[in-house]
Design an enzyme around this catalytic site. Structure first.
Site: not given
Ligand code: ADP
Ligand code: MG
Length: 399
Positions: A38, A199, A356, A379
């Site tokens: 960073r 989710k 992230g 975020g």
């Molecule tokens: P980002 O940070 O890229 O926005 P998220 O924080 O929304 O992504 O989601 C990341 C998490 O989602 C990871 O820890 C991953 O393990 C989880 N994940 C992805 N697919 C599944 C699944 N099928 N069941 C449970 N968790 C999942």
């Molecule tokens: Mg995340």
């Protein structure tokens, strides 16, 4: 939101005291910086300001001191590292807007750089307290925001200070806003968005907003199972946002009305249990999306789905990706995420990764330099994709 913002190049900074908000929220271990990424990312703006004769007053937060002085969250280590990188002294203030900061800011000469203490040592920072914003503004003549990671927060040093000073962006924010703003406002088509992650409820507004803009929306990761449930499939023990099934139905309807192609997994990698530990050994098999047994959990997209998603990316001119396709922390369940990262890496399209975990996945897997842009703010990039106005960007002068 207007994405066309004035930058440091659009104003005269010579002899001016410039308060520049950076993202120096670096990871540390036992008082040492474990990644200076960073700080390195902030160099172009800092160098530009120095070379153009500005008196540079840098500020940032680090960690969550919650308005209290915490010596382990002092930015002194950042000043030391920055000084090494610049090959020039960086004057460290002993406070944020106190006597020491004021005296050092007043004594700065053209081309010199100083760093204020952690802005979150001040209680007013996260409350966007006008008193603190005013005190910050009094140190300088111009405000430059170059901290994209906190641009979705209305804090004193990210937005409030712009009520009292002319405000423009630095190179980092200019790049984020330029690339992501263009993708959302005037994308080269076909425009494909890929959403994943845990989710549906984390990304409700992102799904809704992207359906207004894209030609194809791809849903993978944990959120896909709620969509599969909305199609009437049983999803066994997979992640399911029961309350969001109707929402998913609405989104499928909306996609159809808008003529947006909505791609969902056609097969999925399942296991009897979620891996514990998360990267521990696990026995898996692949089943069709409409044949998930009651006693298994879907943890990654299957081979056919990887092909389907990859083909959609191949034809795209703009691709935005947010959220892993499976539990990529586990090597046995990373293939879907790797396939999507590979498809982006191989594509000639403008490719943008936000979020992230997806950004971390790209970097860990070694695809980072083949992606057009990996957003530096999880975020903030999510709120950008939601179509929200980011306070740290909205407060900057329009071109
Ligand atoms: P980002 O940070 O890229 O926005 P998220 O924080 O929304 O992504 O989601 C990341 C998490 O989602 C990871 O820890 C991953 O393990 C989880 N994940 C992805 N697919 C599944 C699944 N099928 N069941 C449970 N968790 C999942
Ligand atoms: Mg995340």
């Amino acid at each position: 939101m207007n994405y066309n913002k004035k930058s440091v190049e659009d104003i005269d900074v010579k002899g001016k005291r410039v308060l520049c908000r950076c993202d120096f929220n670096v990871p540390t271990k036992e008082g040492k910086i474990t990644s200076d990424k960073r700080i390195v990312a902030a160099l172009p703006t800092i160098r530009y300001l120095m070379e153009h004769g500005a008196r540079v007053i840098l500020c940032s937060h680090m960690g969550k001191p919650k308005g209290e002085w915490k010596s382990e969250l002092s930015l002194k280590i950042v000043a030391d590292r920055l000084s090494e990188l610049l090959g020039k002294p960086v004057i460290m203030a002993a406070d944020v807007v106190g006597e020491d900061a004021k005296a050092k800011a007043a004594a700065l000469k053209d081309g010199e750089v100083m760093l204020l203490e952690n802005v979150r040592f001040e209680k007013g920072e996260t409350k966007n307290d006008p008193e603190l914003s005013k005190k910050l503004a009094e140190l300088a003549d111009v405000f430059v925001n170059d901290a994209f990671g906190t641009a979705h927060r209305a804090h004193s040093s990210t937005a409030g200070v712009a009520d009292y000073l002319p405000a423009v962006c630095g190179y980092l924010i200019a790049k984020e806003v330029g690339i992501m703003g263009k993708a959302l406002a005037d994308p080269e088509r076909p425009f494909v968005a890929i959403l994943g992650g845990a989710k549906v409820s984390d990304k409700l507004n992102v799904i809704n907003n992207l359906l207004e803009k894209v030609d194809t929306l791809i849903i993978g990761g944990g959120m896909a199972y709620t969509f599969l449930a909305a199609k009437g499939y049983s999803v066994g023990k997979s992640l399911l946002d029961t309350e969001k099934i109707d929402y998913c139905k609405d989104m499928m309807r909306k996609a159809e009305e808008k003529g947006v192609k909505l791609l969902l997994p056609v097969d999925t990698v399942v296991a009897a249990e979620f891996p514990n530990p998360i990267d521990g050994p696990i026995e898996v098999r692949t089943v069709a999306a409409d044949a998930i047994g009651d006693d298994v959990e879907g943890l990654d997209i299957g081979e056919k789905t990887r092909q389907l998603f990859g083909d959609a990316v191949k034809n795209a001119k703009t691709v935005v990706w947010n959220g892993p396709m499976g539990v990529f922390e586990n090597p046995t369940l990373a293939a879907g995420t790797i396939a999507v990262a590979q498809a982006l890496a191989d594509s000639d399209a403008v490719t943008i990764v936000g979020g992230g975990d997806s950004a971390a996945a790209c970097e860990q897997l070694g695809f980072a330099d083949k992606i057009t842009h990996i957003s530096t703010g999880g975020g903030a990039s999510l709120e950008f994709l939601e179509g929200l106005e980011l306070p740290g960007i909205a407060c900057l002068q329009d071109k």
